[in-house]
Enzyme design. Structure first.
Site, PDB file in Angstrom:
ATOM      1  N   SER A  90      78.669  25.549 -54.563  1.00 21.74           N
ATOM      2  CA  SER A  90      77.848  26.752 -54.708  1.00 21.74           C
ATOM      3  C   SER A  90      77.824  27.610 -53.452  1.00 21.74           C
ATOM      4  O   SER A  90      77.697  28.833 -53.534  1.00 21.74           O
ATOM      5  CB  SER A  90      76.413  26.379 -55.093  1.00 21.74           C
ATOM      6  OG  SER A  90      76.341  25.928 -56.424  1.00 21.74           O
ATOM      7  N   ASP A 289      72.458  24.222 -63.241  1.00 26.62           N
ATOM      8  CA  ASP A 289      73.377  23.396 -62.454  1.00 26.62           C
ATOM      9  C   ASP A 289      72.839  21.986 -62.263  1.00 26.62           C
ATOM     10  O   ASP A 289      73.567  20.998 -62.401  1.00 26.62           O
ATOM     11  CB  ASP A 289      73.599  24.060 -61.095  1.00 26.62           C
ATOM     12  CG  ASP A 289      74.535  23.271 -60.197  1.00 26.62           C
ATOM     13  OD1 ASP A 289      75.749  23.279 -60.448  1.00 26.62           O
ATOM     14  OD2 ASP A 289      74.050  22.647 -59.229  1.00 26.62           O
ATOM     15  N   ASP A 331      78.363  31.001 -61.145  1.00 24.08           N
ATOM     16  CA  ASP A 331      79.176  30.871 -59.932  1.00 24.08           C
ATOM     17  C   ASP A 331      80.298  29.856 -60.095  1.00 24.08           C
ATOM     18  O   ASP A 331      81.306  29.918 -59.387  1.00 24.08           O
ATOM     19  CB  ASP A 331      78.312  30.521 -58.724  1.00 24.08           C
ATOM     20  CG  ASP A 331      77.457  29.275 -58.924  1.00 24.08           C
ATOM     21  OD1 ASP A 331      77.321  28.804 -60.075  1.00 24.08           O
ATOM     22  OD2 ASP A 331      76.905  28.787 -57.921  1.00 24.08           O
ATOM     23  N   HIS A 428      81.025  19.544 -60.553  1.00 25.81           N
ATOM     24  CA  HIS A 428      81.474  20.890 -60.896  1.00 25.81           C
ATOM     25  C   HIS A 428      82.836  20.861 -61.558  1.00 25.81           C
ATOM     26  O   HIS A 428      83.577  19.875 -61.445  1.00 25.81           O
ATOM     27  CB  HIS A 428      81.543  21.758 -59.636  1.00 25.81           C
ATOM     28  CG  HIS A 428      80.224  22.029 -59.001  1.00 25.81           C
ATOM     29  ND1 HIS A 428      80.086  22.820 -57.874  1.00 25.81           N
ATOM     30  CD2 HIS A 428      78.962  21.614 -59.327  1.00 25.81           C
ATOM     31  CE1 HIS A 428      78.815  22.886 -57.540  1.00 25.81           C
ATOM     32  NE2 HIS A 428      78.103  22.152 -58.407  1.00 25.81           N
TER      33      HIS A 428
END
Length: 551
Positions: A90, A289, A331, A428
């Site tokens: 991030s 997230d 993002d 991620h």
């Protein structure tokens, strides 16, 4: 510098959006924007739903049973890689979105040290970890009001990327101090513990009480939804939790005093839009997230929907205003969430939507919220599981949960299995993400994350490279070229100070602040600078204004 008609419930692919954009077809929305476009002021509202894959928004649409607000403004997709990896953290993702520069894992607002991703330009070794200006800083110099809003700690990586500069995202000490001294008009979120000394994990260790500084600088400091909504101040600092705010489902279920993301967004718009010169506002839905990392399907749904409500507030304002650019994007992806898992290998064509959604509808809280209700002896395990949608537990399932050493993970797996939801990872992912935008000069098609920053800056009338040159001069090099003697005072390790001396003039530049303490002919005074002074562990960087401070 490295520069780097009737609505349908089913979604549209990135490829389709890109194809439409590439054809240059004007939509009714485009024509409305053109018709309503005004000259000044320009505003930008940038919204980021952290760690949200396309599978999450797709699932949220089915769960809601109708289109999301975001669907109306889908314009393309965005690449998310960092300078060193196809899968970004991030911090460099926020740096790219805010400054137009790729960076490294954990780095906030600084140029990278490592560049090995194909297509990313290398950085001169001398510029390693050099600070680069973000769009909030540019907007402030352009005379606009500014704001940052987050459901995490306001010092967390993504809001930090739009307001600070640090070699590591965990350095809440520097990030919080820079945010306070940036002079941001509206700051709403969590992270109160990083504003003052104390015994908690992220409490200040430098002895400075930033809440006192906030008060001295004329903010209305609010800590509840009621206080926020009642505030009529042009400067508001809202600290609604010691660390992060609650998930939206949990907030609603427990009737706590925290505002929703949509309420914070509306208040931010109402406050900042008073400025005749326009405004820039950043908004993050942070905990999608976190839920994705935990493979918590309910948590993901909770905060995607809360974020979507915030997007609606932004777009509603932009439609009335006529000269506001709204951008909403994730993002990066996270978790690889899918409708369909190993349970559905052979029968997926015949599974109705209800098979996926109905088990999820039973939950009233996220796994985090539900587990906060659990007694230490787990005697209410069955009731807590029910809050998370795990009703009708078999005796075997109940025994498993009571004995579990990884209770959160076991509960999320159990619900995902019931709803046939799949996850590929707890980390991620590197896929392109959807790009949503509205308003004049909005980005379209398949873009890079760095393009978002340059698009916003251009719309607001400034160039980020020029802003970087104005705000971040290497202090030692610049002062020594003017015949000053320089040194770094680390007597207080938590408060390094850059000192430049020449004759009867002494200039002291404390880390993370927008001030310079000057002594000339034995008289002392303080000057306010255009930006904050940044120390990357090797060099101090100061604004051009710091070089000419004598009376």
């Amino acid at each position: 510098m490295n520069r780097n008609v009737k609505k349908k419930v089913a979604g549209i692919s990135i490829a389709a959006a890109v194809a439409i954009s590439s054809l240059g077809l004007a939509t009714n929305a485009d024509l409305t924007e053109a018709k309503n476009k005004k000259k000044e002021p320009t505003n930008v509202i940038m919204l980021v739903m952290d760690g949200t894959s396309a599978g999450a928004t797709n699932l949220a649409r089915w769960y809601k049973g109708e289109d999301l607000a975001m669907d109306e403004i889908l314009v393309g997709g965005m690449r998310t890689h960092s300078a060193e990896s196809a899968i970004t953290d991030s911090a460099p993702a926020a740096t790219a979105l805010a400054t137009g520069n790729k960076s490294n894992d954990k780095v906030i607002g600084l140029l990278p040290k490592i560049v090995n991703t194909p297509g990313v330009d290398p950085v001169d070794p001398e510029d390693t970890y050099k600070p680069v200006a973000n769009v909030l800083e540019g907007a402030k110099l352009a005379g606009k009001s500014t704001g940052i809003i987050s459901t995490s700690e306001i010092q967390h990586a993504t809001p930090a990327g739009f307001s600070a500069h640090a070699t590591h995202r965990s350095n809440y000490q520097d990030i919080a101090e820079q945010q306070v001294y940036q002079g941001i008009d509206v700051v709403l979120g969590g992270g109160k513990e990083s504003l003052a000394p104390g015994a908690s994990k992220n409490a200040r260790v430098d002895g400075e009480n930033l809440i006192e500084v906030i008060d001295e600088n004329g903010y209305d400091f609010v800590e509840t939804k009621e206080q926020l909504l009642k505030s009529s101040s042009d400067k508001i600092w809202g600290s609604f939790a010691s660390s992060a705010l609650a998930y939206d489902f949990d907030r609603q279920e427990t009737n706590n005093s925290e505002p929703s993301l949509a309420e914070m967004t509306k208040k931010g718009i109402d406050t900042l839009s008073k400025d005749k010169d326009g405004f820039f506002m950043f908004v993050e839905g942070s905990k999608v997230d976190w839920a994705a990392h935990a493979n918590d399907t309910v948590g993901i749904l909770s905060d995607v929907l809360a974020f979507d409500d915030a997007v609606k507030e932004a777009v509603d304002f932009a439609k009335k205003d006529g000269n506001t650019m709204v951008i909403a994007v994730s993002d990066h992806g996270n978790s690889g969430i899918t409708m369909g898992n190993l349970n559905t290998n052979s029968n997926y064509p015949e599974i109705p939507v209800s098979t996926y959604i109905d088990p999820l509808k039973k939950a009233t809280m996220t796994v985090e919220g539900a587990l906060k209700q659990l007694k230490s002896d787990r005697s209410n395990m069955e009731q807590v599981a029910g809050l998370y949608g795990l009703d009708d537990l078999t005796s075997k399932e109940l025994d498993v949960l009571k004995a579990s050493k990884t209770l959160q993970a076991d509960m999320t797996k159990m619900l995902a299995n019931r709803a046939n939801i799949g996850f590929t990872t707890g980390g991620h992912t590197g896929e392109d993400v959807f790009l949503y935008a509205y308003g004049p000069s909005k980005p379209k098609g398949l873009v890079d994350n760095t393009d978002i920053a340059t698009t916003m800056a251009g719309f607001m009338g400034f160039d980020l490279e020029n802003i970087s040159d104005e705000l971040f001069v290497n202090a030692r090099e610049a002062f020594e070229q003017k015949a000053y003697k320089t040194r770094i005072d680390v007597t207080d390790a938590n408060n390094p100070i850059f000192i430049a001396e020449k004759g009867n003039l002494k200039i002291e530049l404390p880390i993370n602040k927008n001030i310079a303490n000057v002594t000339q002919n034995k008289k002392s005074f303080t000057k306010t600078l255009d930006g904050v002074t940044v120390y990357n562990g090797k060099d101090f960087y100061v604004s051009q204004k710091a070089l000419n401070l004598s009376k």
